[in-house]
Design a protein around this motif. Structure first.
Motif, PDB file in Angstrom:
ATOM      1  N   GLU A 282       1.228  -1.311   0.150  1.00  0.00           N
ATOM      2  CA  GLU A 282       0.335  -0.105  -0.300  1.00  0.00           C
ATOM      3  C   GLU A 282       0.780   1.331   0.196  1.00  0.00           C
ATOM      4  O   GLU A 282       0.922   2.563  -0.829  1.00  0.00           O
ATOM      5  N   ILE A 283       2.019   1.551   0.841  1.00  0.00           N
ATOM      6  CA  ILE A 283       2.877   2.273   0.618  1.00  0.00           C
ATOM      7  C   ILE A 283       3.861   2.286   0.107  1.00  0.00           C
ATOM      8  O   ILE A 283       4.047   3.955  -1.012  1.00  0.00           O
ATOM      9  N   LEU A 284       4.248   1.496  -1.032  1.00  0.00           N
ATOM     10  CA  LEU A 284       4.936   1.257  -2.325  1.00  0.00           C
ATOM     11  C   LEU A 284       3.735   2.046  -2.932  1.00  0.00           C
ATOM     12  O   LEU A 284       4.910   2.985  -4.171  1.00  0.00           O
ATOM     13  N   LYS A 285       2.899   1.803  -3.352  1.00  0.00           N
ATOM     14  CA  LYS A 285       1.748   2.465  -4.704  1.00  0.00           C
ATOM     15  C   LYS A 285       1.603   3.566  -3.885  1.00  0.00           C
ATOM     16  O   LYS A 285       1.562   4.576  -4.941  1.00  0.00           O
ATOM     17  N   LEU A 286       1.305   4.210  -2.980  1.00  0.00           N
ATOM     18  CA  LEU A 286       1.103   5.910  -2.497  1.00  0.00           C
ATOM     19  C   LEU A 286       2.623   6.414  -3.138  1.00  0.00           C
ATOM     20  O   LEU A 286       2.839   7.642  -2.945  1.00  0.00           O
ATOM     21  N   LYS A 290       7.294   1.513  -8.873  1.00  0.00           N
ATOM     22  CA  LYS A 290       7.535   0.442  -9.839  1.00  0.00           C
ATOM     23  C   LYS A 290       7.228  -0.673 -10.144  1.00  0.00           C
ATOM     24  O   LYS A 290       7.538  -1.462 -10.395  1.00  0.00           O
ATOM     25  N   TYR A 291       7.680  -1.414  -8.169  1.00  0.00           N
ATOM     26  CA  TYR A 291       7.501  -2.582  -7.854  1.00  0.00           C
ATOM     27  C   TYR A 291       6.628  -2.884  -6.457  1.00  0.00           C
ATOM     28  O   TYR A 291       5.603  -1.927  -6.076  1.00  0.00           O
ATOM     29  N   ASP A 292       6.125  -4.166  -6.277  1.00  0.00           N
ATOM     30  CA  ASP A 292       5.795  -4.651  -5.044  1.00  0.00           C
ATOM     31  C   ASP A 292       6.398  -5.402  -4.268  1.00  0.00           C
ATOM     32  O   ASP A 292       7.858  -5.331  -4.592  1.00  0.00           O
ATOM     33  N   VAL A 293       6.394  -5.294  -3.281  1.00  0.00           N
ATOM     34  CA  VAL A 293       6.765  -6.610  -3.029  1.00  0.00           C
ATOM     35  C   VAL A 293       7.444  -7.743  -3.024  1.00  0.00           C
ATOM     36  O   VAL A 293       8.715  -7.863  -3.087  1.00  0.00           O
ATOM     37  N   ASP A 294       6.668  -7.969  -3.635  1.00  0.00           N
ATOM     38  CA  ASP A 294       7.022  -9.600  -3.667  1.00  0.00           C
ATOM     39  C   ASP A 294       7.771  -9.629  -5.159  1.00  0.00           C
ATOM     40  O   ASP A 294       9.085 -10.013  -5.168  1.00  0.00           O
ATOM     41  N   PHE A 295       7.920  -8.746  -6.265  1.00  0.00           N
ATOM     42  CA  PHE A 295       9.008  -8.209  -7.136  1.00  0.00           C
ATOM     43  C   PHE A 295      10.049  -8.256  -6.425  1.00  0.00           C
ATOM     44  O   PHE A 295      11.346  -8.584  -6.899  1.00  0.00           O
ATOM     45  N   TYR A 296      10.694  -7.430  -5.013  1.00  0.00           N
ATOM     46  CA  TYR A 296      11.411  -6.855  -4.744  1.00  0.00           C
ATOM     47  C   TYR A 296      12.177  -7.780  -4.583  1.00  0.00           C
ATOM     48  O   TYR A 296      13.730  -8.445  -4.203  1.00  0.00           O
ATOM     49  N   GLN A 297      11.608  -8.361  -3.974  1.00  0.00           N
ATOM     50  CA  GLN A 297      11.566 -10.336  -2.722  1.00  0.00           C
ATOM     51  C   GLN A 297      12.046 -10.442  -3.927  1.00  0.00           C
ATOM     52  O   GLN A 297      13.607 -11.779  -3.973  1.00  0.00           O
ATOM     53  N   LYS A 298      12.211 -11.546  -5.614  1.00  0.00           N
ATOM     54  CA  LYS A 298      12.550 -12.105  -6.139  1.00  0.00           C
ATOM     55  C   LYS A 298      13.799 -11.227  -6.626  1.00  0.00           C
ATOM     56  O   LYS A 298      14.427 -12.144  -7.482  1.00  0.00           O
ATOM     57  N   ILE A 299      13.896 -10.425  -6.831  1.00  0.00           N
ATOM     58  CA  ILE A 299      14.938  -9.466  -7.533  1.00  0.00           C
ATOM     59  C   ILE A 299      16.402  -9.689  -6.486  1.00  0.00           C
ATOM     60  O   ILE A 299      17.465 -10.279  -6.930  1.00  0.00           O
ATOM     61  N   ILE A 300      16.245 -10.028  -5.273  1.00  0.00           N
ATOM     62  CA  ILE A 300      17.102  -9.592  -3.609  1.00  0.00           C
ATOM     63  C   ILE A 300      17.582 -11.933  -4.354  1.00  0.00           C
ATOM     64  O   ILE A 300      18.511 -11.478  -4.067  1.00  0.00           O
ATOM     65  N   GLU A 301      16.336 -11.881  -4.789  1.00  0.00           N
ATOM     66  CA  GLU A 301      16.966 -13.690  -4.707  1.00  0.00           C
ATOM     67  C   GLU A 301      17.739 -13.948  -5.642  1.00  0.00           C
ATOM     68  O   GLU A 301      18.149 -14.886  -5.914  1.00  0.00           O
ATOM     69  N   LYS A 302      17.656 -13.306  -6.651  1.00  0.00           N
ATOM     70  CA  LYS A 302      18.225 -13.277  -8.103  1.00  0.00           C
ATOM     71  C   LYS A 302      19.590 -12.974  -7.609  1.00  0.00           C
ATOM     72  O   LYS A 302      20.535 -13.462  -8.162  1.00  0.00           O
ATOM     73  N   VAL A 303      20.189 -11.794  -7.000  1.00  0.00           N
ATOM     74  CA  VAL A 303      20.967 -11.418  -7.082  1.00  0.00           C
ATOM     75  C   VAL A 303      21.713 -12.585  -6.036  1.00  0.00           C
ATOM     76  O   VAL A 303      22.984 -12.754  -6.335  1.00  0.00           O
ATOM     77  N   MET A 304      21.250 -13.173  -4.793  1.00  0.00           N
ATOM     78  CA  MET A 304      21.842 -14.123  -4.603  1.00  0.00           C
ATOM     79  C   MET A 304      22.128 -15.347  -4.940  1.00  0.00           C
ATOM     80  O   MET A 304      23.156 -15.811  -4.359  1.00  0.00           O
ATOM     81  N   THR A 305      20.865 -15.612  -6.082  1.00  0.00           N
ATOM     82  CA  THR A 305      21.834 -16.965  -6.649  1.00  0.00           C
ATOM     83  C   THR A 305      22.859 -16.668  -7.628  1.00  0.00           C
ATOM     84  O   THR A 305      22.998 -17.759  -7.746  1.00  0.00           O
ATOM     85  N   ARG A 306      23.259 -15.940  -7.555  1.00  0.00           N
ATOM     86  CA  ARG A 306      24.607 -15.216  -8.727  1.00  0.00           C
ATOM     87  C   ARG A 306      25.843 -14.708  -7.577  1.00  0.00           C
ATOM     88  O   ARG A 306      26.724 -15.625  -8.544  1.00  0.00           O
TER      89      ARG A 306
END
Length: 448
Positions: A282-286, A290-306
């Protein structure tokens, strides 16, 4: 009979003093507030002063010119700028005080009224400081909103060890809390060819590490018409470059291809700064992120995978208008759960002419202060755990300076600050170092 002592200076001595004063190089003191982009810009301006025969002295010493490169990301930054202006006038009452950059761009009339201020230069006009200083009489305020891109890079003039190379400026995003697009204008960028040339100049000065900086470097391709992965790949090929980092990059612009390019070279350091801002959708939308919590989590996962050993920093804003206790705890819990290691926590700051500044339900100062305190404490605990995990490992540390304790200080590839006692001259040297302990926020290494 009492003797009379003459206080008059011998004419010859007086003439010699005048000649010495006239032949002595002019002195300039520079101070930078804010982001790494500001540091790169001040570095270029410092080089300009040196080329014109100025001696660079520490801020707070008497100087003929005091140059303050300002920040306006929060009202606290504005207040710090004003305090620095007062300090500059105290230390150099006869010197020219130049106030430049983002705060100057946004509040020039107020700054111009402050005692001792001679020039107020906006975010692009600051590069013309030498023209304005050379004029016998000129207007005090120079603010221009040109779309021209001014390149910049850290120089040896300021004594830095890591070089910040500016590849992009301005921003096309309209985050509701942010004043920076108003201060710096729309996004624009350097060409790949020009960036490579600038990097070569930096390396020729003896720098071993380059940090790519900008307001929103993930928008590099849209602004330049060229691709950021291509720029990174070509930088990695440069002789003399041993370490390469990226400054803050928006999560929605951190592509798989860019991560793959980073992973393809051992020159890229496993350290990222990926703004989170909030753990509440809700706060990110306000905020108009340009992302939500789920997207942010997945980006961090991609970084940590590599990059499983990566250090990851994140900007976090607390106390956004209407933020409830529950929404704050969503942010706290997300920051706790994710493998974030370096927290940059800001209380929401009401900025003029921003959408968020006009919102209702602003959070009380005491509540924001307590939320900031809680997240900072969490960040310190997580960084301590991250550092403790390094104990026993061997890292290539780029040493930067001797600290007040006499120990050398430098950074591992994943951005853990290491303290090492050594009689050797280690500045700007990359040395294999074993991490032997970490306690009370201090990580100790031994040279191998």
């Amino acid at each position: 009979m009492s003797a009379t002592i003459s206080l008059k200076m011998d004419p010859a001595l007086k003439m010699n003093s005048l000649i010495e004063a006239q032949s002595a190089p002019k002195r300039v003191a520079l101070h930078t507030l804010g982001c790494r982009l500001n540091f790169s810009e001040t570095g270029s301006i410092a080089s300009g002063f040196e080329e014109r025969g100025y001696q660079i002295v520490p801020f707070g010493e008497r100087a003929d010119v005091v140059f303050i490169n300002t920040c306006t990301v929060t009202d606290g930054a504005d207040s710090s700028c004003r305090n620095l202006i007062r300090k500059a006038h105290t230390s150099s009452p006869e010197g020219k005080i130049v106030v430049a950059g983002c705060y100057a761009q946004m509040d020039a009339p107020r700054i111009a009224k402050m005692q001792g201020v001679d020039l107020v230069l906006g975010t692009t006009e600051k590069y013309k400081v030498f023209d304005y200083l050379g004029e016998a009489e000129s207007e005090q305020i120079h603010i221009d909103k040109t779309a021209h891109f001014y390149g910049a890079a850290t120089s040896t003039a300021e004594g830095h060890t890591r070089a910040f190379l500016k590849i992009q400026d301005g921003c096309n995003y309209v985050c509701s809390f942010c004043i920076i697009p108003q201060a710096r204008g729309r996004s624009r960028a350097i060409s790949v060819e020009a960036a490579i040339d600038e990097a070569k100049r930096v390396l020729d000065q003896g720098f071993k590490e380059i940090v790519l900086t900008g307001v929103n470097i993930g928008e590099y391709e849209r602004s330049s018409g060229e691709r950021l992965p291509d720029l990174v790949a070509k930088l990695a090929e440069l002789d003399g470059l041993e370490r390469l980092r990226l400054s803050s990059v928006e999560p929605n612009t951190l592509s798989d291809e860019l991560l793959d390019v980073f992973a393809s070279t051992d020159k890229f350091m496993p350290h990222f700064h990926i703004p989170m801002q909030s753990g509440s959708d809700e706060i990110l939308k306000l905020m108009r992120r340009k992302y939500d919590v789920d997207f942010y989590q997945k980006i961090i996962e991609k970084v940590m995978t590599r990059f499983p050993e990566a250090g990851i920093g994140a900007d976090i804003i607390v106390g956004f208008p209407g933020e409830t206790d529950e929404q704050f705890m969503q942010t706290y819990n997300l920051a706790k759960e994710l493998p974030l290691t370096h927290f940059h926590v800001f209380p929401f700051s009401k900025r003029k002419n921003t959408t968020a500044g006009k919102m209702e339900n602003h959070i009380q100062h005491a509540v924001k202060k307590e939320r900031v305190r809680s997240l900072i404490a969490l960040g310190e605990a997580k960084l301590a755990m991250f550092a403790e995990d390094q104990i026993g490992s061997v890292a290539d540390v780029l040493y930067e300076r001797r600290g007040k304790s006499g120990a050398w200080e430098g950074y591992t590839p994943n951005y853990v600050r290491v303290h090492t006692n050594s009689p050797l001259e280690l500045k700007n040297k990359i040395v294999k170092t074993q991490i032997v302990s970490s306690q009370n926020g201090r990580t100790i290494g031994e040279l191998l």
